[in-house]
Design an enzyme around this catalytic site. Sequence first.
Site, PDB file in Angstrom:
ATOM      1  N   HIS A 100      -2.803   1.486   6.759  1.00 50.58           N
ATOM      2  CA  HIS A 100      -3.144   1.331   5.344  1.00 50.58           C
ATOM      3  C   HIS A 100      -3.335   2.705   4.716  1.00 50.58           C
ATOM      4  O   HIS A 100      -3.745   3.662   5.383  1.00 50.58           O
ATOM      5  CB  HIS A 100      -4.419   0.503   5.182  1.00 50.58           C
ATOM      6  N   CYS A 105       0.814  -1.226   0.000  1.00 55.79           N
ATOM      7  CA  CYS A 105       0.000   0.000   0.000  1.00 55.79           C
ATOM      8  C   CYS A 105       0.844   1.272   0.000  1.00 55.79           C
ATOM      9  O   CYS A 105       0.652   2.162  -0.844  1.00 55.79           O
ATOM     10  CB  CYS A 105      -0.995  -0.026   1.160  1.00 55.79           C
ATOM     11  N   HIS A 159      -5.635   1.561  -4.542  1.00 60.64           N
ATOM     12  CA  HIS A 159      -4.773   1.078  -3.459  1.00 60.64           C
ATOM     13  C   HIS A 159      -4.323  -0.340  -3.740  1.00 60.64           C
ATOM     14  O   HIS A 159      -4.874  -1.040  -4.604  1.00 60.64           O
ATOM     15  CB  HIS A 159      -5.492   1.169  -2.102  1.00 60.64           C
TER      16      HIS A 159
END
Length: 333
Positions: free
Chosen positions: A296, A248, A308
């Site tokens: 994240h 990520c 993402h």
Amino acid sequence: MTHHTARLARSRWRTMILTVVAAGAAVLTALAPASHAYAAPSCTQINSQLDQMWNQLEPLIEQYNMVHTQLQRNKAKSAALQKRIAPLQLQVDVAMTRVSSISAYLYKAGPASTLNAILTSGSPTTLADQLSTLDQLAKSQAATIKGVSDAVAKYNQDKKPLDDLIAQQAKQDADLAAKKKQIESQQAAMQKVRTAACGIAPNGSSLYIGKCPAEYYGDPGTKAAQFACNQIGKPYVWAAEGPNSYDCSGLTKAAWRSVGVYLDHYTVAQKNETTRVSRSQLRPGDLVFFFSDVHHVGIYVGNGLMVHAPTSGDYVRMQYIDKLPINSFGRPG
């Protein structure tokens, strides 16, 4: 970082890893086909349980990214200090050679050679002037040596704690890298269970769910968003930052690196490196951080959507930002 702190950090790594592996084993056991005539778990149930496990694992991955990033940065600092020390050391060596030559001359021009020097120079006064000049040169060179030597000593003093920290971080980095295989094996087992129940698409949705980016303005943010859109379909890989795979924070780092903006490969660092914006101010290229511990991150592409790198076994994809618990928004640059 002290040795005590380093030991505590290593203890936390081991605890986190054991927790994740144990949780994974429990999930896989629970999801394995039973010998009794019970209904097989649905794709939704499997995704829910595996997402819970992933939310335990991803913080560990981001912590690894933090240690690895800090290690690389500190190695660069150490190398830069070493480059600054090298020419100073050379100055010391050259000055020492000059002083040695002057000292040798003065020794040869000592009392035993006084008469010869007088005959050669023509007078005692000339000889005194010559020896005085040489003496001043020797003192000047000695002062130069001391000044440069002090600078070398200071750089070495600054470099030692940095080298000690590098040694500690290298040990942490190696420890996590060794555990990485065990965790990746666990991830592969997770993905087999997911694929068997849900098919190829890990979360059961299309990689594209809208125009990406929603609008193009030609500014750095939109260009970074466009870069992320171009990576859709590439696999998630732990600690990767392109060009063929990403995690990520690796994806968001690469997207902004493509427009000349540097971000660390670590979600918490990226939050600290960006300017806070509100939801109403969001524009393509802004970063969206998730979960209370910020483990994240995705890159906003407009219309409530982001790109993402979601999870192991998945691919870079689009997703609505409201699908995950939002922590904050940040604008790089």
